[in-house]
Enzyme design. Sequence first.
Site: not given
Ligand code: BGC
Length: 762
Positions: A291
Amino acid sequence: MTTAAQPSSALRILCRTTAAVALLSLSSVSGAIAQVMPTKDSAPLAPRPNDPAWVRADALVKRMTMDEKIQYLHGLFPPNTKPAPADMIPSAGYVPGVPRLKIPTLRESDASLGVANQVEQRKGDVATALPSGLALASTFEPKLAYAGGAMIGAEARAKTFNVLLAGGVNLTRDPWAGRNFEYLGEDPLLAGEMAGEQIKGVQSNHIVSTIKHFALNAQETGRHVMDAQIGEADLRESDLLAFQIAIEKANPASVMCAYNKVNGDWACQNDVLLNKVLKRDWNYPGWVMSDWGAVHSTVKASLAGLDQQSGQELDTQIFFGDDLKAAVAKGEVSQARVDDMVRRILHGVITSGLMDNPTPTTAQPIDYDAHAKVAQAVAERGSVLLKNEGNLLPLAKTAKKIVLIGAHADVGVLSGGGSSQVRSVGGAPVEIPLNGGEAASFVRVTWHASSPLEAIKAAAPGALVVYVDGKDPAAAAAAAKDADVAIVFAWHWQTEAQDAPSIALPDNQDALIDAVAAANKNAIVVLETGGPVLMPWLDRVGAVLQAWYPGQRGGQAIARLLFGEVNPSGRLAMTFPRSADQAPRASAPGFAEQAAIDDARRAGQQAGPIKAFAVKYVEGAAVGYRWYAQEGRQPLYPFGYGLSYTSFAYKNLKIEDAAGLKVSFDVTNTGKIAGADTPQLYVRAGKRKPMLRLAGFQKVDLAPGQTQRVTLMVEPRILADYDVGRPGWAIAAGDYPLYVGRNAGEPLLTGRAHLKAWSRKP
Ligand code: BGC
């Protein structure tokens, strides 16, 4: 809701984690394919001599230089990348490819509910916004999950994206959790089936889908520091089972690991989760991407099974760049492991079809009208009729005066916030920046331009339809007094990065509803909420329609449901508690501390970050309705609940349990109009922990008087114990009570399954 201004360009420019970097020095492990043995606790990965994609990926790895390999292992966060590569557009991520080997650049977009465009980082670039994931799950229709995924994938490809950060399948354990709206409810079978179909739909466009967030990212408060604690068997029988079902079904090219810790280790450097469960037990051949801002080390993370660092600018450093190269030179990470990381990414790129079907380099036309129909279908089939006293609904088209109150129902419908935010076709008629809080840098409270007022006017052309904003309960009551019907649109906004302070409706809305209900006996409440809310006024209103966040055709869908052009057929994918303290945790652990930090920062003081804390998931595998059944608590509305404008009867239950459990029964539409029902099979099973389990469901569309025989084949892992000692799944021979019901709390046909002993590997 808060209203202070934030600059529109304020994206996630700051690192969202302060965790210390743990660098472990482990001795070098070298070897060819399949001899990667990252830590002493993880068995070697299985060789894949018969997997053509593996062989093809390996041939490419052999032709790549070390620098080309390393470059593919860490991704950029475009809003923060300076200078930006010529073909980079603002989105979640970008990983340069290797043109000489035709290895594609990975162009990543968030995509839980549509091609995301948070805070309109790509000016003017709209996309089709589906209703929330919880609305989708409440359809109980895997084919709609597929249609939604296929639609998002088609738009993404046309916008030149090829890796979609979709497939959010974390189970909803707490009613106040900020991302419940994005996920697929509280049941592993339902969530796993729906996520699987959604991912299949995305990947049908020859692009990559992730499944996320692996695992137990069940709350937003302190998501970078909290340690989710749970026993292995409990985890395998709940959240991991949802992942496992979806992965088997859809073969997502990538798995995104979560922010939080699980049992003491960060999810993105968690040997048990990544190496042992995912790559060894499940033999998962694709890649684990982090993530955004979830990486904490180079050596430990790579040895624990992380294959790619995403959005590197959001971490404390670029772990999988020069640092990884240096770790290989020092013998701390083997060359074989680096090759394994790259091979896994290429495997996903090949199996998804992306390698052989490159995405266009310029934006292509999109049939938004056709795609809007998918959004509307999900809203119409996933909205849940909770109450309908005296058949107040459907509304008569002969009504003379209809009053709509609140929630900007004159211009649109509410959306959930966070990385899933779509800038929908039609734009955002209301957009409110946040005044501080963890979500403030990348979130605004946003409405989609789908006006319930306009749609209701069109549905009842003979009526006077008026809107009042609901800020003043007395004024709303006065407007409602002489109307045939008064419809209050109530909202509860939820967002990624923050949990809700409470599941009560904010902004004095309970008083508003009470005032309107006192003034007009035909008061109806339409709920635009991310999940369950408390309804202290329930006895005083005639009807309640749970519309969730209904997406960019929400206004039209709500009107059609209210006027009976569509017969409501959604069933709750999440239990609605009677009071906050009925749920396992009445509020978010860490919430008070985070709120104090936010307040201090608003006052211009230095504060935070929140200190690390642990959350012990006391309910274990008994998530949602399972827990209510175990504790003997009667919720306000049980999982699986939902009314219709017609009625259904079930009979002729047949249980066949020779080889696997097969249950069949008749469903009849006993009313006067066509409608859809979702009969559900529940079994109380398990020796380790006897638990009520949703073992099957099927949505059936029936004409008046029509009967259909429904046959459900039960996936044995749903009924099994996870035995850590074995290790693997096991069903003990014996008698297990079961029922077919309208919902978890309403058994209609009861019987017993006589199950034979059964077992299988993890
Ligand atoms: C979220 C993810 C997301 C990623 C990219 C993160 O803060 O938890 O679900 O895909 O950001 O934007």
